[in-house]
Design an enzyme around this catalytic site. Structure first.
Site, short mmCIF file in Angstrom:
data_model
loop_
_atom_site.label_atom_id
_atom_site.label_comp_id
_atom_site.label_asym_id
_atom_site.label_seq_id
_atom_site.Cartn_x
_atom_site.Cartn_y
_atom_site.Cartn_z
N PHE A 123 0.85 -1.18 0.00
CA PHE A 123 0.00 0.00 0.00
C PHE A 123 0.90 1.25 0.00
O PHE A 123 1.86 1.31 0.76
CB PHE A 123 -0.87 -0.05 1.26
CG PHE A 123 -2.03 0.89 1.25
CD1 PHE A 123 -3.19 0.55 0.58
CD2 PHE A 123 -1.98 2.09 1.93
CE1 PHE A 123 -4.28 1.41 0.58
CE2 PHE A 123 -3.06 2.95 1.94
CZ PHE A 123 -4.22 2.61 1.26
N ASP A 204 2.58 -5.58 8.11
CA ASP A 204 1.37 -4.79 8.10
C ASP A 204 0.20 -5.78 8.05
O ASP A 204 0.08 -6.55 7.09
CB ASP A 204 1.36 -3.87 6.88
CG ASP A 204 0.16 -2.92 6.90
OD1 ASP A 204 -0.92 -3.33 7.37
OD2 ASP A 204 0.30 -1.78 6.42
N TYR A 229 -10.50 -0.48 10.86
CA TYR A 229 -11.74 -0.10 10.18
C TYR A 229 -12.07 -1.03 9.02
O TYR A 229 -13.07 -0.84 8.34
CB TYR A 229 -11.69 1.36 9.69
CG TYR A 229 -10.43 1.75 8.96
CD1 TYR A 229 -10.23 1.40 7.63
CD2 TYR A 229 -9.42 2.46 9.61
CE1 TYR A 229 -9.07 1.75 6.97
CE2 TYR A 229 -8.26 2.81 8.95
CZ TYR A 229 -8.08 2.46 7.63
OH TYR A 229 -6.92 2.79 6.97
N LYS A 230 -11.22 -2.03 8.76
CA LYS A 230 -11.50 -2.96 7.66
C LYS A 230 -12.27 -4.15 8.25
O LYS A 230 -13.42 -4.02 8.63
CB LYS A 230 -10.20 -3.34 6.96
CG LYS A 230 -9.61 -2.12 6.23
CD LYS A 230 -8.22 -2.31 5.69
CE LYS A 230 -7.76 -1.02 5.01
NZ LYS A 230 -6.32 -0.98 4.75
N ARG A 380 -12.29 -5.87 -6.42
CA ARG A 380 -12.18 -6.67 -5.19
C ARG A 380 -13.58 -6.96 -4.65
O ARG A 380 -14.42 -6.06 -4.58
CB ARG A 380 -11.38 -5.93 -4.12
CG ARG A 380 -9.98 -5.59 -4.55
CD ARG A 380 -9.15 -5.07 -3.38
NE ARG A 380 -9.76 -3.91 -2.72
CZ ARG A 380 -9.22 -3.27 -1.70
NH1 ARG A 380 -8.07 -3.69 -1.18
NH2 ARG A 380 -9.80 -2.22 -1.16
C1 LIG Z 1 -5.64 0.22 4.86
C2 LIG Z 1 -4.17 0.22 4.80
C3 LIG Z 1 -3.43 1.34 5.19
C4 LIG Z 1 -4.11 2.61 5.63
O1 LIG Z 1 -3.31 3.36 6.49
P1 LIG Z 1 -4.00 4.34 7.54
O2 LIG Z 1 -2.84 4.95 8.25
O3 LIG Z 1 -4.88 3.52 8.41
O4 LIG Z 1 -4.78 5.34 6.75
C5 LIG Z 1 -2.06 1.26 5.13
N1 LIG Z 1 -1.43 0.13 4.71
C6 LIG Z 1 -2.14 -0.96 4.31
C7 LIG Z 1 -1.40 -2.17 3.84
C8 LIG Z 1 -3.51 -0.94 4.35
O5 LIG Z 1 -4.20 -2.02 3.95
#
Ligand SMILES: *Cc1c(COP(=O)(O)O)cnc(C)c1O
Length: 420
Positions: A123, A204, A229-230, A380
């Site tokens: 990400f 992560d 939040y997921k 997805r």
């Molecule tokens: C959802 C997600 C994020 C989001 O980062 P936030 O700091 O919560 O906004 C970062 N990395 C990954 C791999 C994610 O899936």
């Protein structure tokens, strides 16, 4: 293949659907971006608001449970989800801020092994954090951040990850489940490989927590971080978390603040930072109570549902069902399955590639199915085991089939709007 109806009837988690607010008329398959609100999460949020209304500042000590230790209370509930002891978990921050905190705590720029390895599929926020951290430490990310390439632009080959672990690498940071393909990596094997080469490894877990079981302690992982939040359904911007293996409890917090001070010394209000025990030392400031409270409700439901093993069993059954449906109902429509087929290599969602993915997602939304588009060509679909039924999965595929048959997606613009 058993019918969706038969699968729903045999589903031991079916009763938890009623715990959630389901958007009416929609089939919601985007729980890997934002999980839905449960009545329980809402109740905990309302409780804290009521405590604030009635107690004012006394809520820190007189609320039930007291706000002052709510992060620790929730950390204890959450620890089984990642296979850790309570004191190795801090419920704090966000994915990105927790990565910054962990890099500041772990990465030693003075060590001649000063390369961080990540992967090009991660990400973007994680890659931004890694690059900016290196810059902060006076190191050029172009030289000190090494990205494992994907052979197909979709998934990672374990051999390619291992090949990147040269003797100059200090730290390996990977997503346990890829946000695009849904590929699930083997945490135990990668940790063994990293440690055999004398380097540290962190994961992560944003796309894995609440979706797949973790055994971070048993695997010997050094650190991890995630959002809530997921698959944890704790609400937009909910407080995230981090894991610090107890081997590393001696490390001073890289980013220090008064909430990481020993609770009995926090109100000594001196310049001396006396770290709290365990992962709690990595807290920085006052917990975001209103973004924390809903998580208590989410975890309550998961515990009642039988824990992560029960969720994972249903999730695998649902993603398998979806893949089978795609193969039988959407054959010849131009979809390619991006997600790994093997259960052990797949997280909680499936990903389909299609040259017209953007327009197909637009048509799906118009037809009341909420998918998730990821550029350039990925759709997805995430069934959430606590609230998605097999009938939802079947309905989503039926609506998608109708779109493809009638070419309904061709009425939508192929140009993607810029989101600001
Ligand atoms: C959802 C997600 C994020 C989001 O980062 P936030 O700091 O919560 O906004 C970062 N990395 C990954 C791999 C994610 O899936």
């Amino acid at each position: 293949m058993r019918s969706a109806q038969a699968l729903d009837q045999a589903d031991p988690l079916a009763r938890f659907r009623a715990e959630f607010h389901l958007p009416s008329g929609q089939v919601y398959l985007d729980g890997n971006s934002l999980g839905l609100l449960s009545r329980r999460a809402e109740g905990h949020l309302q409780r804290v608001i009521g405590e604030w209304r009635a107690l004012g500042i006394s809520g820190w000590t007189d609320a039930a449970p007291p706000w002052i230790s709510l992060s620790e209370t929730i950390a204890a509930q959450l620890a089984p989800l990642i296979g850790a002891a309570s004191d190795e978990v801090a419920v704090t921050g966000s994915t990105t801020t927790n990565l910054h905190q962990l890099l500041a705590t772990f990465f030693d720029p003075a060590n001649p092994r000063n390369i961080i390895v990540a992967d090009e599929l991660n990400f973007p926020s994680d890659l931004h954090a890694l690059q900016s951290h290196l810059r902060q430490r006076g190191l050029d990310p172009a030289r000190h951040l090494r990205l494992v390439r994907s052979h197909d632009g979709r998934t990672l080959r374990p051999a390619d990850i291992l090949a990147a672990l040269a003797p100059d690498v200090q730290l390996l940071v990977l997503s346990l489940v890829q946000f695009t393909s849904g590929q699930l990596l083997d945490a135990a094997a990668l940790t063994r490989a990293a440690h055999a080469r004398g380097l540290l490894i962190g994961f992560d877990c944003s796309h894995s927590i609440g979706a797949v079981p973790h055994a971070l302690d048993a695997d010997g992982v050094d650190f991890a971080f995630w959002c809530s939040y997921k698959y944890l359904n704790a609400g937009p911007g909910a407080v995230g978390g981090l894991y610090l293996n107890r081997r590393h409890f001696h490390r001073a917090p890289g980013l220090a603040g008064w909430w990481g001070v020993r609770p009995d010394r926090r109100f000594a209000l001196t310049a001396l930072h006396e770290p709290a025990a365990g992962a709690s030392a990595l807290h920085i400031g006052t917990p975001h109570l209103l973004s924390l409270a809903p998580l208590a409700g989410s975890l309550e439901i998961i515990t009642e549902a039988g824990g992560i093993a029960a969720l994972r069993a249903k999730s695998l059954a649902q993603t398998t069902y979806l893949m089978e449906q795609v193969e039988s109902e959407l054959a010849g429509c131009g979809f390619a399955l991006v997600s790994p087929r093997a259960d052990a290599e797949r997280g909680g969602h499936i990903t389909l590639a299609h040259p017209d993915a953007w327009r197909i997602c637009a048509a799906l939304k118009a037809a009341g199915v909420v998918p998730d588009f990821r550029p350039p060509d990925m759709i997805r679909l995430a069934p959430a085991p606590l609230y998605t039924s097999f009938a939802d999965c079947a309905e989503a595929i039926a609506r998608l089939q109708k779109i493809m048959r009638t070419k309904a997606h061709e009425k939508f613009s192929a140009a993607r709007p810029i989101v600001t």
